[in-house]
Motif scaffolding. Sequence first.
Motif, short mmCIF file in Angstrom:
data_model
loop_
_atom_site.label_atom_id
_atom_site.label_comp_id
_atom_site.label_asym_id
_atom_site.label_seq_id
_atom_site.Cartn_x
_atom_site.Cartn_y
_atom_site.Cartn_z
N GLY A 10 41.22 40.10 37.84
CA GLY A 10 40.28 41.23 37.87
C GLY A 10 40.38 41.96 39.18
N ASP A 11 39.85 43.20 39.20
CA ASP A 11 39.98 43.98 40.43
C ASP A 11 38.79 44.91 40.69
N GLY A 12 37.59 44.47 40.23
CA GLY A 12 36.37 45.21 40.53
C GLY A 12 35.57 44.51 41.62
N LEU A 31 45.26 37.18 43.50
CA LEU A 31 44.42 38.03 42.66
C LEU A 31 45.32 38.89 41.79
N PHE A 32 45.12 38.83 40.47
CA PHE A 32 45.92 39.63 39.54
C PHE A 32 45.21 40.94 39.25
N SER A 33 45.87 42.04 39.57
CA SER A 33 45.34 43.37 39.30
C SER A 33 46.40 44.19 38.59
N CYS A 187 37.23 37.77 36.30
CA CYS A 187 36.28 38.82 36.72
C CYS A 187 36.74 40.14 36.12
N GLU A 188 36.75 40.24 34.80
CA GLU A 188 37.49 41.31 34.14
C GLU A 188 36.63 42.46 33.63
N GLY A 189 35.32 42.43 33.87
CA GLY A 189 34.48 43.47 33.29
C GLY A 189 34.62 43.47 31.77
N MET A 190 34.69 44.66 31.18
CA MET A 190 34.82 44.72 29.72
C MET A 190 36.17 44.22 29.22
#
Length: 344
Positions: A10-12, A31-33, A187-190
């Motif tokens: 995630g990246d938020g 961190l994977f973005s 941490c991916e949001g939607m």
Amino acid sequence: MKNIDYIIVGDGYAALFFAHQLLKHNKSFVLFSEGRKSASQVSAGIINPVVLKKFTTFWKAQEQIDFLKDTLVEIESYTGKNYLIDLPIHRIFHDENEQNLWLKKSKSDELSSFLDENFDHLEGVKNDFNTGKVNQSARLQVSGFFNDLFVFLEKNEFLVKEKFDYEKLDTSADSYKDLQFKNMIFCEGMGVKENPFFSDIAVIPNKGHHIKVKLSEAIPKDITIKKKHFLFPTDNGLHFYGGTYDREQLHHHVDESAVEQLVNGLSEIYPNDFDVEEVNFGFRPTVKDRRPIIGRHESFKNLYVFNGLGARGILNGCYFSKSLYQFIEENIPLHEEVSIARFK
């Protein structure tokens, strides 16, 4: 195989504030973005301890504000910048009833440190009933925060610029491609709806639009103005105005009705001409009880989720990143109001 303590997907705000906890405690991670602009990255960056419809505050507001300020000082130690724009929100009153309600609430123990008792009149915008200042409110310099943190992470080999492939995750071996990990945080949001491990968590997409406008006449530069939406200057001479809330129109393109709503809202408070230069939208992951969803997978004990930050992504992401870290590393239980276990 490379051994690391954590993989973050995630990246938020959730991902970056958790990454900060790992940096602070000298943990190894990647961190994977996938490089798309998340809802966090197009957000207004508003830091606000008050619900400005009803003039109420929310759970742990003061603690969250204090913790954010301390965290931004820590982040400054490695990016060289503090992203706090210490300029207050001024709420335009609709009528005398709102003024009276504000004054009444400003004398309560819960709100006295947030609602200023003195009203102001602003030049350049319509505010016939004056404005109330929200003490301790501010903004995050959103683009700088994300740009600089990604630069730092990339330079120090913490960043992997690619979409995470769930099929390559081997839960029996705790490995992903050539990485051996101890814990993984989603941490991916939607984007969590595509995640086979946590797709059933109770997040609801809430689509938000904002516009960037060129104003023909100046308005005060040192504040954020709020009536229906937020209005404040950006770095490039434009003004941000937004954002909308929509749980119905969830397609991945601009909604003209949302743009019209914003143009009308701005016209109500700004009496001069303006041009819409840019339109952006994102999908906030919201939860019915307005609390984040944090916790461990029932079957895979080193897979975790950090989601549902809603419209208070900065405060929630910052404050609860520490709770998640302490839950994993120190076995300190999560508060039941944010734990994923509350849905069981």
